[in-house]
Design an enzyme around this catalytic site. Structure first.
Site, PDB file in Angstrom:
ATOM      1  N   LYS A 248      82.630 -70.261 -78.483  1.00 48.91           N
ATOM      2  CA  LYS A 248      83.398 -70.894 -77.402  1.00 48.91           C
ATOM      3  C   LYS A 248      84.675 -71.493 -77.978  1.00 48.91           C
ATOM      4  O   LYS A 248      84.639 -72.116 -79.051  1.00 48.91           O
ATOM      5  CB  LYS A 248      82.550 -71.972 -76.717  1.00 48.91           C
ATOM      6  CG  LYS A 248      83.206 -72.603 -75.493  1.00 48.91           C
ATOM      7  CD  LYS A 248      82.319 -73.674 -74.849  1.00 48.91           C
ATOM      8  CE  LYS A 248      82.927 -74.225 -73.571  1.00 48.91           C
ATOM      9  NZ  LYS A 248      82.097 -75.294 -72.948  1.00 48.91           N
TER      10      LYS A 248
ATOM     11  N   SER B 223      81.193 -74.602 -67.808  1.00 46.52           N
ATOM     12  CA  SER B 223      82.436 -74.158 -68.403  1.00 46.52           C
ATOM     13  C   SER B 223      82.296 -73.048 -69.454  1.00 46.52           C
ATOM     14  O   SER B 223      83.261 -72.326 -69.707  1.00 46.52           O
ATOM     15  CB  SER B 223      83.147 -75.344 -69.056  1.00 46.52           C
ATOM     16  OG  SER B 223      82.447 -75.807 -70.191  1.00 46.52           O
TER      17      SER B 223
ATOM     18  N   SER C 120      77.364 -77.285 -68.724  1.00 42.32           N
ATOM     19  CA  SER C 120      78.243 -76.181 -69.123  1.00 42.32           C
ATOM     20  C   SER C 120      77.612 -75.124 -70.024  1.00 42.32           C
ATOM     21  O   SER C 120      78.218 -74.090 -70.268  1.00 42.32           O
ATOM     22  CB  SER C 120      79.495 -76.727 -69.806  1.00 42.32           C
ATOM     23  OG  SER C 120      80.386 -77.235 -68.856  1.00 42.32           O
TER      24      SER C 120
END
Lengths: 493, 105
Positions: free
Chosen positions: A80, A155, A179
């Site tokens: 990420k 997210s 997330s």
């Protein structure tokens, strides 16, 4: 060489360790898939093919020389873009960090690399991890591999979609209000948010420091356990990392196959109320029945302050975000406005140009609730409510070993469906924010598909440092079902 | 109940060092008002005698040994600077120079 589509990370590592296949070949197959499939999905912000091949070659050299190539030897991971990676651009999917090349590496990714894992590149996300759909990325959205008209969640949407589409064998994510777990549920993969402080936050760009939990994504429960075993542990570079030794997560995941005799699973009445999609409810109730057949005793529990969780969460996370995001001012790194005659103007213009709508909204809300005169009514109140929510879980765990719930009240929604109204987007986190507020571990795994073919997630919540019971329950469900083996279509020819 | 208007949004934006367009101010005013209405639900919760929870797990601030250790070099720390001069980050002039024209950098 095995087909990497749907492959598990631990199976890939075992093959590399045993000399059955080379890390380099595994990495090349994933790079091929990314080149073929990612243009339509948009999971990756950056693919580091040269770096990945170099790391894979080092793993192969170690294996050939008879040295231990590590428990994750040759496992290709997506990272990420909130994790700082030394020498590799890290933007948090924000214009304000475009071009930022970190001079240091996050502890979590350092540990994964030392265990033999290979980084394929950086994954898309909502800007600064603020969002539940990946629509807030400055680079454009990621598409759900199960249906390109639908969001992957957020997210960490790039992470969940990349694992689902076999564009990496595992991924890192962060979970502040859901997330990791919500996108895992919407993309049909496993996502684990451990206890607060279990994984170091060093080198993870801060959103809300008291709520940020780094963790893994995997195709299977054991994959997620294997990644967490490596990522977790105390870190002198993060004062809030916790000192207790890391548990035997892989063993716990495998132990689930032997059943759940003696395990009490709590089902909170407050999590099965209006607003839940009926197909989600049917699948999750069927999953709980399956866990009962595995030997668990199902007990009702109550989490009476659940209805305050979203409000509490948004007051705390915006307050912390407005403080954390003050560092992005155009002076030391990232974007700087082209036209500023004074320092004040430089700050305001740089931030006005660099931040997208959602970070701006949260900076403003955070600044509001921290203002002299409002502080006690909003932020102070939320900190007290947070304790009541955490106390709910402590009381519930007096009567059960883990809690099972849906991860998200709805399956993946369509692009634009919620993005026009920020409050509607916030409500997507209704089942995931409370474990973040309490700092306790929670895992999402696939437990069904809607008639339209969209994944449904089951959430298992454990007490503080109860990662092992989460993995055991999830492992039990996985051993008795085949939802984790369902793959989205390989879209491109 | 809208308790926040465009004036306060502009004032907050100044405090937060965030330049907003008039269009953004209008949208932000509506968004913040709706969110503040929603979080008002917390007022119904009795939190008398509840200790604020500032940390998720019990936490004693640990101390490390006070020893000199390697850190980033000046070059590494400055490598991402949008503008630099020597070993410094360069920013527009803060203190005006009497009689000098305004700095247009």
């Amino acid at each position: 060489m095995i087909d990497v589509r749907g492959a598990s990370a631990v199976a890939l590592a075992d093959g590399v360790r045993a000399g059955k296949w080379r890390a380099r070949d595994v990495v090349d197959r994933y790079l091929d898939r990314i080149a073929r499939l990612d243009p339509a999905l948009g999971c990756y912000l950056l693919v580091d093919a040269a770096g990945a091949r170099r790391q894979a070659d080092a793993v192969d050299a170690a294996q050939k020389a008879g040295r231990d190539p590590g428990p994750l030897a040759g496992v290709p991971l997506g990272i990420k873009d909130i994790f700082c990676t030394r020498g590799v651009e890290t933007t948090c999917a924000s214009k304000i960090l475009r071009g930022f090349v970190p001079p240091y590496e996050s502890t979590a990714t350092t540990r994964l690399g030392a265990a033999g894992a290979v980084s394929l590149g950086k994954l898309n996300m909502d800007e600064f991890a603020m969002g539940s759909s990946t629509e807030n990325s400055s680079a454009g959205p990621t598409r759900n591999p199960w249906s390109p008209a639908h969001v992957p969640g957020g997210s960490s949407g790039g992470s969940a979609a990349a694992v689902a589409a076999s564009l990496c064998a595992g991924a890192t994510g962060t979970d502040t209000g859901g997330s990791i777990r919500q996108p895992a549920a919407l993309c049909g993969v496993v996502g684990m948010k451990p206890t607060y402080g279990r994984v170091s936050r060093y080198g993870v760009i801060a959103f809300a420091s008291s709520l940020d939990h780094p963790g893994p994504f995997g195709r299977t429960v054991e994959d997620a356990a294997a990644l967490l075993e490596v990522m977790a542990g105390p870190d002198p570079l993060d004062a809030t990392s916790i000192p207790q030794p890391v548990g035997a997560y892989r063993q716990a995941a495998r132990a689930g196959a032997a059943g759940l005799a003696g395990v009490r699973l709590g089902v909170p009445t407050e999590y099965f109320q209006a607003g839940m999609d009926p197909e989600v409810e049917t699948s999750v109730r069927a999953a709980i029945d399956e866990l009962a057949r595995a030997g668990a005793k199902i007990v009702p529990v109550s989490l009476p302050h659940t209805k305050y969780a979203i409000a509490t969460y948004y007051l705390i996370c915006t307050a912390e975000a407005s403080s954390n995001l003050a560092r992005f001012d155009g002076v030391r790194y990232g974007h700087r406005t082209a036209q500023a005659r004074s320092l004040d103007e430089l700050y305001a213009k740089t931030r006005g140009e660099g931040f997208g709508a959602e970070p701006k909204r949260r900076i403003m809300l955070g600044a509001y609730v921290l203002r002299a005169g409002y502080y006690e009514a909003y932020y102070g109140k939320a900190l007290r409510a947070r304790r009541k929510i955490a106390d709910d879980f402590s009381a519930a765990f007096a009567g059960c070993d883990a809690i099972v719930t849906p991860t998200s009240p709805v399956p993946a929604f369509k692009f634009g469906e919620r993005s026009a109204d920020p409050l509607q987007m916030y409500l997507a986190d209704v089942y995931t924010v409370a474990p973040d507020l309490a700092g306790i571990p929670a895992l999402s795994q696939p437990c069904g598909l809607t008639r339209a073919g969209l994944p449904i997630g089951l959430q298992t919540i454990g007490p503080a440092l109860g990662e092992e019971i989460c993995f055991r329950v999830a492992g039990a469900f996985e051993a008795r079902t085949d939802w984790h083996q369902q793959l989205p279509p390989d879209a491109a020819p | 109940m809208a308790r926040i208007g465009p004036e306060e949004v502009r004032e907050l934006a100044t405090l937060a060092r965030l330049q907003l367009s008039e269009e953004e101010v209008a949208r932000m005013t509506g968004d913040l008002a709706a969110i503040l209405d929603y979080v008002d639900a917390l007022r119904a919760l009795d939190t008398t005698d509840v200790e604020p929870m500032t940390h998720a797990v019990p936490f004693d601030c640990p101390l490390r040994a006070d020893r000199v250790a390697p850190s980033l070099s000046v070059e590494e720390a400055l490598a991402n600077a949008p503008r630099r001069e020597g070993s410094f980050f360069e920013v527009p002039r803060i203190v005006p120079v009497a009689g000098a024209p305004e700095d247009e950098s």
